[in-house]
Design a protein around this motif. Sequence first.
Motif, mmCIF file in Angstrom:
data_model
loop_
_atom_site.group_PDB
_atom_site.id
_atom_site.type_symbol
_atom_site.label_atom_id
_atom_site.label_comp_id
_atom_site.label_asym_id
_atom_site.label_seq_id
_atom_site.Cartn_x
_atom_site.Cartn_y
_atom_site.Cartn_z
ATOM 1 N N VAL A 1 0.895 -1.144 0.000
ATOM 2 C CA VAL A 1 0.000 0.000 0.000
ATOM 3 C C VAL A 1 0.933 1.193 0.000
ATOM 4 O O VAL A 1 1.753 1.337 0.907
ATOM 5 C CB VAL A 1 -0.929 0.005 1.231
ATOM 6 N N ARG A 2 0.848 2.022 -1.039
ATOM 7 C CA ARG A 2 1.818 3.101 -1.213
ATOM 8 C C ARG A 2 1.367 4.382 -0.524
ATOM 9 O O ARG A 2 0.225 4.790 -0.633
ATOM 10 C CB ARG A 2 2.047 3.378 -2.703
ATOM 11 N N GLY A 3 2.281 4.998 0.189
ATOM 12 C CA GLY A 3 2.041 6.270 0.859
ATOM 13 C C GLY A 3 2.902 6.360 2.096
ATOM 14 O O GLY A 3 3.421 5.356 2.576
ATOM 15 N N SER A 4 3.083 7.574 2.590
ATOM 16 C CA SER A 4 3.895 7.776 3.785
ATOM 17 C C SER A 4 3.426 9.031 4.499
ATOM 18 O O SER A 4 2.484 9.688 4.069
ATOM 19 C CB SER A 4 5.373 7.880 3.411
ATOM 20 N N THR A 5 4.105 9.371 5.556
ATOM 21 C CA THR A 5 3.731 10.521 6.371
ATOM 22 C C THR A 5 3.638 11.793 5.542
ATOM 23 O O THR A 5 2.726 12.591 5.721
ATOM 24 C CB THR A 5 4.772 10.733 7.495
ATOM 25 N N ARG A 6 4.551 11.968 4.620
ATOM 26 C CA ARG A 6 4.614 13.218 3.863
ATOM 27 C C ARG A 6 3.885 13.174 2.528
ATOM 28 O O ARG A 6 3.630 14.210 1.932
ATOM 29 C CB ARG A 6 6.078 13.602 3.641
ATOM 30 N N ARG A 7 3.570 11.986 2.022
ATOM 31 C CA ARG A 7 2.925 11.922 0.709
ATOM 32 C C ARG A 7 1.928 10.768 0.685
ATOM 33 O O ARG A 7 2.302 9.608 0.781
ATOM 34 C CB ARG A 7 3.994 11.715 -0.372
#
Length: 163
Positions: free
Chosen positions: A94-100
């Motif tokens: 699952v793609r994504g992170s705190t900043r994006r």
Amino acid sequence: MSRLLLSDLAHALVCFIGRTIEFRPVNVEPWRRRIQDERRPVIVAFWHNQILTASYYLAARLRRPGIRACAMISASRDGAYLARFLDRFGIGAVRGSTRRGAVSALKGMLERALAGDRLAITPDGPMGPAYRVQPGVMHLARKSGLPICPLAVQWVPPHSSPL
């Protein structure tokens, strides 16, 4: 070097090294029962700098047929390499992170939790600070109702016999 080739080389190297190292689990019995025997979903959390070792350990030692797993992976270009690397171990992304893409990634992880997947996350994230838990893992645990299973993997050379 192409993303596919680099990810495949990293996978081959980690598998080779992983097969030559002796793993000595410490204090894992409660989690082993939950992860292996009961086949119940959990959130496995490990530090960002242990992605390679933890991925190998989870895929080679704790994964069982019929049990799906996915990891939250940064939406960056480096994350694409990691997603391919984990895919070789049968771990989805699952793609994504705190900043994006944080909100959509969290929603994606919740959907995977509802589908019964085991979740993997690095609570200190790719941008750090290292070894400092960011709020995302706690929010995911609260919303999903899943327990957090902390994991640390250190590769230890096997005992060598005297010559």
